[in-house]
Design an enzyme around this catalytic site. Structure first.
Site, PDB file in Angstrom:
ATOM      1  N   GLU A 109       0.830  -1.208   0.000  1.00 35.54           N
ATOM      2  CA  GLU A 109       0.000   0.000   0.000  1.00 35.54           C
ATOM      3  C   GLU A 109       0.861   1.253   0.000  1.00 35.54           C
ATOM      4  O   GLU A 109       1.907   1.302   0.656  1.00 35.54           O
ATOM      5  CB  GLU A 109      -0.861   0.042   1.263  1.00 35.54           C
ATOM      6  N   CYS A 348      -3.023   6.094   9.216  1.00 36.43           N
ATOM      7  CA  CYS A 348      -1.951   5.438   9.974  1.00 36.43           C
ATOM      8  C   CYS A 348      -2.460   4.173  10.637  1.00 36.43           C
ATOM      9  O   CYS A 348      -3.473   4.195  11.327  1.00 36.43           O
ATOM     10  CB  CYS A 348      -1.451   6.334  11.105  1.00 36.43           C
TER      11      CYS A 348
END
Ligand code: SAH
Length: 357
Positions: A109, A348
């Site tokens: 990712e 995050c």
């Protein structure tokens, strides 16, 4: 005389040759110049190749129209080292999450985060992550391998091309633990800086802390920001959240961070995830302030982003503000970082190389 047709002779020549060559993305002008010269080409072709890779984003050497047709055919199979786009999704706040497929089929990712004039890329450094921090989705999926230099640099080029805008900042905060892959991370930093042209001060490497690696990193005297994922104000709490804290205690980590400041003259950023009822109480803020007293540092508070496997909670705004205020009263430099891309599972700790969390 061989009966093999010329075309397939060229093919096998190329295959043999390309196996000897690491993919070209991440290579400097000097490396590319040496490579073209090895191929019997004049030195200036190195500069041209550099421009086609980093500015034009060429994906196959066969497409470099300034090279002769014959040479292009010869080098057509040499890997440039670009990933392919597997999936792309845009969060309502404009954050774009990419799933990129690597040459061996692995998926990583990358996140592109636009804001005012900035475009920040959050890059992965490993496929998966072996650290297994309890609050992080990446660790839940296990660890596959380190990323190579070109696989890290490619992520920046990919986001730059997709946004049609120059990347201004790169944060090494995607999947993986950068300091378990220090050589490739350092090589990628060099290329992102010199080949893509992003200033070192606009780069941030985030680590959970690996014994001796912060010192080693400091010895390279880079201008990049080091961010250390602290997340706890005492050893017992940190062990509960971060398995590696058992063998690398908080006191040792903080001592190594102090060495980092001494060696580089640069402050350290400490990241602190706020988990409701667990590490967000006033006593934790006071304890954290005590740990960091006299330390050239900046604290980044990160309100927890939910992941499926665990039931931690994000504190409410008042609690977050109260924690911030205590640190400020204690003269600790601190700010809150609300992660972007939450709705696309691009924030995050939510990166797991799947379309939905
Ligand atoms: N392994 C490195 C870099 C990847 S994580 C490190 O640990 O620093 C990037 C940041 O996101 C780290 O500070 C990490 O602790 C934080 N993070 C992980 N899971 C999170 C979550 N669920 N919510 C908010 N932040 C998270």
């Amino acid at each position: 005389m061989s009966a093999t047709p010329v075309v397939s002779q060229v093919d096998s020549y190329n295959r043999e040759k390309s196996q000897l060559i690491t993919p070209l993305v991440g290579a400097s002008v000097a490396e590319l110049t040496a490579w073209v010269q090895q191929q019997g080409q004049p030195a200036y072709r190195g500069k041209q190749l550099h421009e086609w890779i980093y500015q034009k984003g060429v994906r196959s050497l066969a497409d470099i129209s300034v090279f002769s047709k014959q040479w292009r055919t010869e080098i057509a199979e040499v890997p440039v080292g670009r990933s392919t786009l597997h999936y792309r999704t845009v969060a309502p706040d404009g954050t774009v999450k990419y799933l990129l497929q690597l040459a061996d089929g692995q998926i990583i990712e990358t996140v592109g985060i636009p804001s005012d004039k900035r475009l920040t890329v959050c890059v992965s450094t490993q496929v998966g992550c072996p650290m297994a921090c309890d609050f992080c989705a990446t660790g839940k999926g296990g660890y596959k391998r380190n990323l190579a230099r070109h696989e890290i640099v490619d992520q920046v080029l990919t986001v730059q091309e997709d946004f049609q805008q120059r990347v201004s900042n790169v944060v090494f905060m995607g999947m993986g633990e950068p300091l378990l892959n220090t050589d490739n991370v350092l090589a990628a930093i060099k290329s992102i800086n010199q080949d893509i042209g992003i200033g070192q001060r606009s780069l941030t490497v985030s680590t959970v802390g690996i014994r001796d690696r912060i010192r080693h990193f400091a010895q390279h005297h880079l201008q990049v920001t080091l961010a250390v994922s602290l997340h706890a104000s005492n050893q017992a709490l940190r062990e509960q959240l971060i398995p590696s804290a058992r063998s690398y205690p908080l006191v040792d980590l903080l001592a190594e961070c102090r060495e980092y400041v001494e060696i580089t003259g640069r402050r350290v950023t400490f990241e602190y995830i706020l988990l409701a009822g667990l590490n967000d109480l006033p006593e934790h803020a006071l304890e954290l302030a005590k740990c960091l007293r006299g330390f050239q540092s900046h604290v980044n508070l990160i309100p927890y982003n939910p992941i499926q496997e665990v039931d931690y909670k994000r504190p409410n705004r008042d609690r977050i503000q109260a924690f911030l205020n205590i640190l400020k009263q204690q003269n600790i430099a601190v700010s809150i970082r609300y992660s972007r891309g939450l709705e696309a599972d691009a924030a995050c700790g939510q990166l797991r190389a799947s379309k939905r969390g």
